[in-house]
Structures are given as C-alpha cells and as structure tokens.
Design a protein around this motif. Structure first.
Motif, mmCIF file in Angstrom:
data_model
loop_
_atom_site.group_PDB
_atom_site.id
_atom_site.type_symbol
_atom_site.label_atom_id
_atom_site.label_comp_id
_atom_site.label_asym_id
_atom_site.label_seq_id
_atom_site.Cartn_x
_atom_site.Cartn_y
_atom_site.Cartn_z
ATOM 1 N N LEU A 53 2.696 0.950 -12.334
ATOM 2 C CA LEU A 53 1.907 -0.065 -11.648
ATOM 3 C C LEU A 53 1.736 -1.289 -12.537
ATOM 4 O O LEU A 53 1.524 -1.161 -13.738
ATOM 5 C CB LEU A 53 0.519 0.471 -11.300
ATOM 6 N N SER A 54 1.795 -2.446 -11.927
ATOM 7 C CA SER A 54 1.462 -3.663 -12.660
ATOM 8 C C SER A 54 -0.058 -3.751 -12.743
ATOM 9 O O SER A 54 -0.779 -3.018 -12.072
ATOM 10 C CB SER A 54 2.026 -4.889 -11.940
ATOM 11 N N LEU A 55 -0.567 -4.661 -13.555
ATOM 12 C CA LEU A 55 -2.021 -4.816 -13.653
ATOM 13 C C LEU A 55 -2.628 -5.223 -12.315
ATOM 14 O O LEU A 55 -3.719 -4.776 -11.956
ATOM 15 C CB LEU A 55 -2.370 -5.837 -14.730
ATOM 16 N N ALA A 56 -1.929 -6.053 -11.569
ATOM 17 C CA ALA A 56 -2.437 -6.474 -10.260
ATOM 18 C C ALA A 56 -2.527 -5.284 -9.314
ATOM 19 O O ALA A 56 -3.504 -5.140 -8.576
ATOM 20 C CB ALA A 56 -1.535 -7.555 -9.670
ATOM 21 N N ASP A 57 -1.517 -4.409 -9.333
ATOM 22 C CA ASP A 57 -1.541 -3.221 -8.482
ATOM 23 C C ASP A 57 -2.641 -2.264 -8.907
ATOM 24 O O ASP A 57 -3.286 -1.642 -8.071
ATOM 25 C CB ASP A 57 -0.197 -2.496 -8.524
ATOM 26 N N LEU A 58 -2.865 -2.162 -10.208
ATOM 27 C CA LEU A 58 -3.901 -1.271 -10.719
ATOM 28 C C LEU A 58 -5.290 -1.732 -10.281
ATOM 29 O O LEU A 58 -6.163 -0.912 -9.996
ATOM 30 C CB LEU A 58 -3.815 -1.180 -12.239
ATOM 31 N N THR A 59 -5.480 -3.042 -10.194
ATOM 32 C CA THR A 59 -6.793 -3.552 -9.784
ATOM 33 C C THR A 59 -7.081 -3.279 -8.311
ATOM 34 O O THR A 59 -8.241 -3.153 -7.938
ATOM 35 C CB THR A 59 -6.926 -5.060 -10.052
ATOM 36 N N VAL A 60 -6.056 -3.168 -7.472
ATOM 37 C CA VAL A 60 -6.286 -2.882 -6.059
ATOM 38 C C VAL A 60 -6.165 -1.395 -5.735
ATOM 39 O O VAL A 60 -6.326 -1.007 -4.588
ATOM 40 C CB VAL A 60 -5.357 -3.707 -5.135
ATOM 41 N N LEU A 61 -5.907 -0.574 -6.743
ATOM 42 C CA LEU A 61 -5.799 0.871 -6.519
ATOM 43 C C LEU A 61 -7.073 1.425 -5.899
ATOM 44 O O LEU A 61 -7.019 2.243 -4.984
ATOM 45 C CB LEU A 61 -5.485 1.598 -7.830
ATOM 46 N N ALA A 62 -8.223 0.963 -6.363
ATOM 47 C CA ALA A 62 -9.497 1.434 -5.808
ATOM 48 C C ALA A 62 -9.592 1.112 -4.316
ATOM 49 O O ALA A 62 -10.087 1.930 -3.535
ATOM 50 C CB ALA A 62 -10.657 0.824 -6.573
ATOM 51 N N ASP A 63 -9.113 -0.063 -3.916
ATOM 52 C CA ASP A 63 -9.130 -0.426 -2.497
ATOM 53 C C ASP A 63 -8.246 0.507 -1.677
ATOM 54 O O ASP A 63 -8.567 0.844 -0.542
ATOM 55 C CB ASP A 63 -8.674 -1.871 -2.294
ATOM 56 N N TRP A 64 -7.107 0.898 -2.241
ATOM 57 C CA TRP A 64 -6.171 1.762 -1.529
ATOM 58 C C TRP A 64 -6.756 3.144 -1.274
ATOM 59 O O TRP A 64 -6.525 3.727 -0.233
ATOM 60 C CB TRP A 64 -4.877 1.922 -2.311
ATOM 61 N N ILE A 65 -7.502 3.670 -2.248
ATOM 62 C CA ILE A 65 -7.967 5.062 -2.134
ATOM 63 C C ILE A 65 -9.422 5.190 -1.694
ATOM 64 O O ILE A 65 -9.861 6.291 -1.392
ATOM 65 C CB ILE A 65 -7.759 5.827 -3.457
ATOM 66 N N GLU A 66 -10.162 4.096 -1.641
ATOM 67 C CA GLU A 66 -11.603 4.168 -1.398
ATOM 68 C C GLU A 66 -11.956 4.869 -0.094
ATOM 69 O O GLU A 66 -12.728 5.829 -0.076
ATOM 70 C CB GLU A 66 -12.212 2.770 -1.410
ATOM 71 N N GLU A 67 -11.422 4.390 1.019
ATOM 72 C CA GLU A 67 -11.826 4.921 2.313
ATOM 73 C C GLU A 67 -11.464 6.395 2.492
ATOM 74 O O GLU A 67 -12.337 7.199 2.834
ATOM 75 C CB GLU A 67 -11.227 4.069 3.431
ATOM 76 N N PRO A 68 -10.220 6.821 2.245
ATOM 77 C CA PRO A 68 -9.904 8.251 2.403
ATOM 78 C C PRO A 68 -10.692 9.147 1.440
ATOM 79 O O PRO A 68 -11.092 10.249 1.802
ATOM 80 C CB PRO A 68 -8.404 8.337 2.113
ATOM 81 N N LEU A 69 -10.936 8.659 0.231
ATOM 82 C CA LEU A 69 -11.685 9.449 -0.740
ATOM 83 C C LEU A 69 -13.138 9.599 -0.303
ATOM 84 O O LEU A 69 -13.713 10.684 -0.393
ATOM 85 C CB LEU A 69 -11.593 8.810 -2.123
ATOM 86 N N CYS A 70 -13.728 8.523 0.187
ATOM 87 C CA CYS A 70 -15.115 8.588 0.655
ATOM 88 C C CYS A 70 -15.236 9.509 1.862
ATOM 89 O O CYS A 70 -16.223 10.237 1.996
ATOM 90 C CB CYS A 70 -15.639 7.197 0.987
ATOM 91 N N LYS A 71 -14.247 9.503 2.748
ATOM 92 C CA LYS A 71 -14.273 10.420 3.894
ATOM 93 C C LYS A 71 -14.207 11.868 3.426
ATOM 94 O O LYS A 71 -14.900 12.730 3.952
ATOM 95 C CB LYS A 71 -13.120 10.116 4.846
ATOM 96 N N ALA A 72 -13.372 12.147 2.420
ATOM 97 C CA ALA A 72 -13.244 13.512 1.900
ATOM 98 C C ALA A 72 -14.527 13.969 1.226
ATOM 99 O O ALA A 72 -14.862 15.155 1.251
ATOM 100 C CB ALA A 72 -12.072 13.600 0.925
#
Length: 161
Positions: A53-72
């Motif tokens: 992952l680039s640094l930019a991708d790493l910063t949006v990683l939380a956005d990618w996983i937030e909703e499914p993780l919170c549902k779980a």
C-alpha cells in the motif's frame, strides 16, 4: 470483503476483541488486517498487502474497513452519521481500487523515467519514488527502471567498457 472474529479477551470492565479483515479489489490487490476493538474504539494492529500500500492508500484503509467491521462488532459506524461528508469529498458507495492502474508498455516506461528523474532532481531516492508511484516492490521497480533505460528514456546506469 470479509470480517471474522479472531479471538476475544474478557476483562473486569469489558472485553477486547480482535478481528481479521480481508479485502480483495477488482485489480487483484489484496489487503489483510488485524483490527482490535476495545472500549468502543477500533484500532488497526497489523496490515499485510499485496502489492504494498502507498501512504495514501494506508490513510484510507480505515474508511474501507470501518463499516463492515462496525457491523461485525455491533457498533455504530461514523459513516452512518455523516453521509453528506462522503458525498462532498467525491466518495461513493461503489467499488474502490487499491491504486490507479499503472500504464503498460512505452507510456509506463516514460512515466517511470519521469518519476525517476523528478526524484533525482529533488535529491530523493529515485527507486523509492518509482516504488511509491507504481505500488510495486523494489525488485519490480528496478526492473521497470531497467526497461525505461533500455527504451532510451534514462541514461545508462554505468559506463560501458
């Protein structure tokens, strides 16, 4: 995207839970993360990605996983509270790529040469600059740089005898 519980530790005041999160993008990129949920907060403990992952991708990683993780976890997502903010930033609910595709062929070699020369001019590591721009490993980036040299976009790396 998959979210599965890894393990949970019960404490006097509550519990700490670890979840394994897996993302697979349409371009073949894969991200595996270990997330920790404690006291209503989510933290990322470990991340493995192919390609890196680039640094930019790493910063949006939380956005990618937030909703499914919170549902779980049975928690409310911040995304549920602010739908207008995501739309203002140009984000939509559609599929996301890990990074934009790097052009192949002569155009890709030309862009590699541009990144390489720009890093040299700024006094930075040119190989690292190519790695960040392409998202490829060091070995693959060196191969791309060699291809750019062979195409005549960069000067030879050493003097010929």
């Amino acid at each position: 995207m998959s979210v599965s519980p890894a393990w949970e530790v019960q404490e006097h005041t509550g519990a700490t839970a670890w979840f394994q999160v897996g993302l697979v993008f349409g371009d073949g990129a894969r991200v595996d993360a270990l997330a920790v949920v404690a006291d209503g907060r989510v933290s990322i403990e470990d991340v493995k990605a192919r390609p890196a992952l680039s640094l930019a991708d790493l910063t949006v990683l939380a956005d990618w996983i937030e909703e499914p993780l919170c549902k779980a976890c049975g928690m409310e997502s911040y995304a549920d509270e602010e739908p207008e903010a995501a739309e203002e930033n140009g984000e939509s609910g559609g599929a996301r790529r890990a990074r934009p595709p790097w052009p192949r062929g002569i155009e890709g070699r030309w862009l590699v040469a541009q990144e390489y020369r720009a890093a040299q001019a700024d006094g930075l590591d040119p190989v690292l600059a190519v790695m960040c721009a392409t998202g490829h490993s060091r070995r693959r980036s060196l191969r791309l740089i060699a291809q750019a040299r062979d195409a005549g976009f960069l000067t030879p790396g050493h003097a010929r005898r």
